[in-house]
Design an enzyme around this catalytic site. Structure first.
Site, PDB file in Angstrom:
ATOM      1  CG  ASP A  35       5.644   4.000   1.488  1.00 16.90           C
ATOM      2  OD1 ASP A  35       5.731   4.650   2.547  1.00 16.90           O
ATOM      3  OD2 ASP A  35       4.601   3.899   0.821  1.00 16.90           O
TER       4      ASP A  35
ATOM      5  CE1 TYR B 218      -3.556   2.659   0.324  1.00 16.88           C
ATOM      6  CE2 TYR B 218      -2.090   3.583   1.979  1.00 16.88           C
ATOM      7  CZ  TYR B 218      -3.174   3.711   1.133  1.00 16.88           C
ATOM      8  OH  TYR B 218      -3.856   4.902   1.088  1.00 16.88           O
TER       9      TYR B 218
ATOM     10  CE  LYS C 100      -0.636   6.524   7.241  1.00 16.60           C
ATOM     11  NZ  LYS C 100      -0.488   5.642   6.086  1.00 16.60           N
TER      12      LYS C 100
HETATM   13  C1  LIG Z   1      -0.657   5.949   4.716  1.00 18.97           C
HETATM   14  C2  LIG Z   1       0.400   5.507   3.761  1.00 18.97           C
HETATM   15  C3  LIG Z   1       0.645   6.202   2.570  1.00 18.97           C
HETATM   16  C4  LIG Z   1      -0.191   7.392   2.144  1.00 18.97           C
HETATM   17  O1  LIG Z   1      -0.077   8.468   3.010  1.00 18.97           O
HETATM   18  P1  LIG Z   1      -1.214   9.594   3.042  1.00 18.97           P
HETATM   19  O2  LIG Z   1      -0.679  10.626   3.975  1.00 18.97           O
HETATM   20  O3  LIG Z   1      -2.461   8.925   3.523  1.00 18.97           O
HETATM   21  O4  LIG Z   1      -1.365  10.099   1.640  1.00 18.97           O
HETATM   22  C5  LIG Z   1       1.659   5.742   1.751  1.00 18.97           C
HETATM   23  N1  LIG Z   1       2.409   4.660   2.089  1.00 18.97           N
HETATM   24  C6  LIG Z   1       2.201   3.984   3.225  1.00 18.97           C
HETATM   25  C7  LIG Z   1       3.067   2.812   3.552  1.00 18.97           C
HETATM   26  C8  LIG Z   1       1.185   4.365   4.096  1.00 18.97           C
HETATM   27  O5  LIG Z   1       0.964   3.662   5.222  1.00 18.97           O
END
Ligand SMILES: *Cc1c(COP(=O)(O)O)cnc(C)c1O
Length: 432
Positions: free
Chosen positions: A245, A144, A274
């Site tokens: 990521d 994700y 986050k």
């Molecule tokens: C939440 C998340 C995103 C997206 O971040 P947003 O601030 O919601 O756009 C991308 N990659 C990972 C691994 C995430 O957990």
């Protein structure tokens, strides 16, 4: 402030929500420490950190002070042609806490945008190096990376949104999700598909992008660091850039400051978000190596991205305060304690009918159900037990604030076990 939910229902859209058959909704009037206060006066113990973000809990005085001080200085100026102390200080801090190879910081407004930026960096890098044909991403299933178009293109094509937007998003190269779970040995054939994909597509692949060790919203799976290490090595041998990521896993959540440390590997490009601002403001960042930055700019132009609210001073100031607060505290013991309490608290779920798996890593606890639950009933049962935990598909999971007391953690884990026992285990099998 009465009737919040009824007023909301008239006009407001919620994440992944239907306006036609809306899911249950609660109005929040205050948030303090680990507690959310609802409109009706009830207090819930937070088990979500507002989607991985509020690691220090709500209204931490250090974070509130950083915000107030910056409001009294200035809240925003454009970042084109101007700079400011909060952005420079945060960039210095991020470079200091991440691997030394990462030297350059691009600020973005959200995690999804940080992923878009990472993908564009990789493509522009290969243009700068005279290889515009290297313009696809390699990734694993079960990932994700966000909800914008480029991010969607590397999300799991089945559990992600590919199905609905197939004709719209770019076509990328997928391999099966990492087989060995965290702690399981890597077997000989585990990366055969990766080898095959690299052999077939290497000339058109720009980079590999993965969430190191923990696949978050794509299934809350913890996979073997040995797999990650081998993946990185194979991709480097094929000349690909490596993008991690760490938007969900960064800043201590898995028990190490960054999840990549479980494998001892370093990427060329890193996304964080986050928890970056401790859950107070929206901010993310994409870091890269000097080699990537120079490649991106090799054709003489700049990097083609620049959000209006780039490096917002309020967000940068509170992010620097949050990261520094984390570093100044004893986060490794907090996370070790969270891991012990989550393991002990969720263990009784293992024997419940309808539960497929229970797993914990650092400050992440997951109860995976065998089938889809009655989501509304499960959510109501969790709230009735005094915990804010938001199930997602077959996953009932928690990533509590690092400041959670043992009693907070007991409330959250016993709410999960109790709610699953009441709404899932008690249902006839056909309901699953
Ligand atoms: C939440 C998340 C995103 C997206 O971040 P947003 O601030 O919601 O756009 C991308 N990659 C990972 C691994 C995430 O957990």
């Amino acid at each position: 402030m009465t009737g919040l939910v009824a007023r909301d229902r008239e006009h407001v859209w919620h994440p992944y929500a239907s306006v036609v058959s809306p899911a249950p909704l609660w109005g929040v009037v205050d948030a303090h420490g680990t507690r959310l206060t609802l409109e009706d006066g009830r207090e819930l113990v937070d088990g979500m950190s507002s989607w991985w973000a509020a690691i220090h809990g709500y209204r931490h005085p250090v974070l509130d002070r950083a915000l107030h001080e910056q409001v009294d200085t200035f809240s925003h100026v454009m970042f084109g042609g101007l700079t400011h102390e909060p952005a420079v200080a945060l960039a210095e801090l991020l470079v200091a806490v991440t691997p030394q190879e990462l030297t350059r910081v691009f600020f973005a407004d959200s995690g999804s945008v940080a992923v878009e930026v990472a993908v564009k960096m990789c493509l522009q890098y290969w243009q700068g190096r005279g290889r515009p044909d290297r313009n696809r991403m390699l990734t694993v299933r079960g990932g994700y990376h966000g909800d914008t178009a480029g991010a969607m293109s590397v999300c799991d094509p089945v559990t992600g949104m590919h199905g609905l937007f197939r004709e719209y998003v770019a076509e990328q190269v997928f391999v099966e999700r990492p087989r060995p779970a965290y702690g399981e040995p890597l077997l000989d054939g585990d990366l055969d598909q990766v080898r095959a994909a690299l052999a077939e597509h290497r000339d058109r692949l720009a980079a590999v992008i993965v969430e190191p060790v923990v696949q978050g919203a794509g299934g809350m799976r913890f996979y073997s660091p040995d797999y990650l290490r081998e993946l990185v090595q194979l991709c480097r041998e094929a000349g690909l850039l490596v993008v991690f990521d760490e938007i969900a896993t960064g800043f201590g959540r898995t028990g190490t400051l960054f999840a990549m440390e479980h494998a001892g590997v370093v990427p060329d490009v890193l996304c964080v978000g986050k928890a970056l601002t401790g859950g107070t403001m929206t901010l993310a960042a994409t870091l890269c190596t000097t080699e990537v930055a120079e490649g991106v700019c090799a054709t003489g132009g700049g990097f083609m991205h620049g959000p209006t609210f780039m490096a917002n001073p309020l967000a940068c100031a509170v992010a620097a305060a949050s990261v520094q607060l984390l570093l100044d505290g004893d986060w490794p013991s907090d996370l070790a304690r969270l891991e012990r309490r989550l393991l002990a608290g969720l263990a009784p779920a293992r024997t419940l009918p309808g539960v497929a798996d229970v797993r914990v890593l650092g400050g992440i606890g997951v109860v995976e159900l065998a089938g889809p639950p009655d989501a509304a009933r499960l959510q109501e049962a969790l709230v009735a037990r005094g915990a804010w935990v938001r199930p997602f598909g077959r996953l009932v999971y928690t990533m509590p604030p690092y400041i959670s007391s043992d009693e907070d953690l007991r409330t959250v884990t016993s709410a999960i076990v109790g709610a699953v026992a009441e709404t899932v285990a008690a249902q006839p099998a056909a309901a699953g």
